[in-house]
Design a protein around this motif. Structure first.
Motif, short mmCIF file in Angstrom:
data_model
loop_
_atom_site.label_atom_id
_atom_site.label_comp_id
_atom_site.label_asym_id
_atom_site.label_seq_id
_atom_site.Cartn_x
_atom_site.Cartn_y
_atom_site.Cartn_z
N TYR A 42 0.82 -1.21 0.00
CA TYR A 42 0.00 0.00 0.00
C TYR A 42 0.86 1.26 0.00
N CYS A 45 1.78 1.77 -3.53
CA CYS A 45 0.62 2.27 -4.27
C CYS A 45 0.40 3.76 -4.01
N ASP A 46 0.57 4.19 -2.76
CA ASP A 46 0.44 5.61 -2.43
C ASP A 46 1.49 6.44 -3.15
N GLU A 49 0.51 6.77 -6.74
CA GLU A 49 -0.58 7.74 -6.87
C GLU A 49 -0.06 9.17 -6.81
#
Length: 121
Positions: A42, A45-46, A49
């Motif tokens: 995660y 993924c952050d 982004e």
């Protein structure tokens, strides 16, 4: 890659818990931590982004620049050369300073308007 590690950790954890439940293992083995793998996934993924949002903002900034200042800037020139079109760097700096000054004036006008509205109440 990180998602695969997280899935592998989950599979090992499930297998380990099955062995403990069946009594074939006492729980002393080292088991990969699913929460650590998912946290790394995660986190990545952050970061992706944020990078994508930054890229979109850069594209928007470039589009706005082309829209409001369609001339090329000649950063290495201080005088016009024959056959070259564009703003000289000193002209570009003057344009940017004028735009910043205008934006500051608009900001000050809006602040004064809000203060006047608050004073009327």
């Amino acid at each position: 890659m990180l998602f695969q590690v997280a899935l592998k950790s989950a599979a090992h954890l499930l297998h380990y818990n099955t062995m403990v439940d069946n009594g074939s293992s006492k729980g002393l083995d080292v088991v990969p931590r699913l929460d650590v793998s998912l946290e790394a996934f995660y986190s990545t993924c952050d970061q992706i982004e944020l990078h994508l949002k930054t890229a979109i903002e850069c594209l928007n900034q470039g589009a706005s620049s082309q829209r409001y200042l369609p001339l090329n800037v000649l950063p290495t020139r201080t005088e016009h050369q024959p056959g070259q079109e564009g703003l000289l760097y000193p002209q570009y700096l003057a344009t940017v300073k004028a735009q910043i000054q205008f934006a500051k004036q608009m900001h000050d006008i809006l602040i004064m308007a809000v203060q006047n509205l608050n004073a009327m109440e």
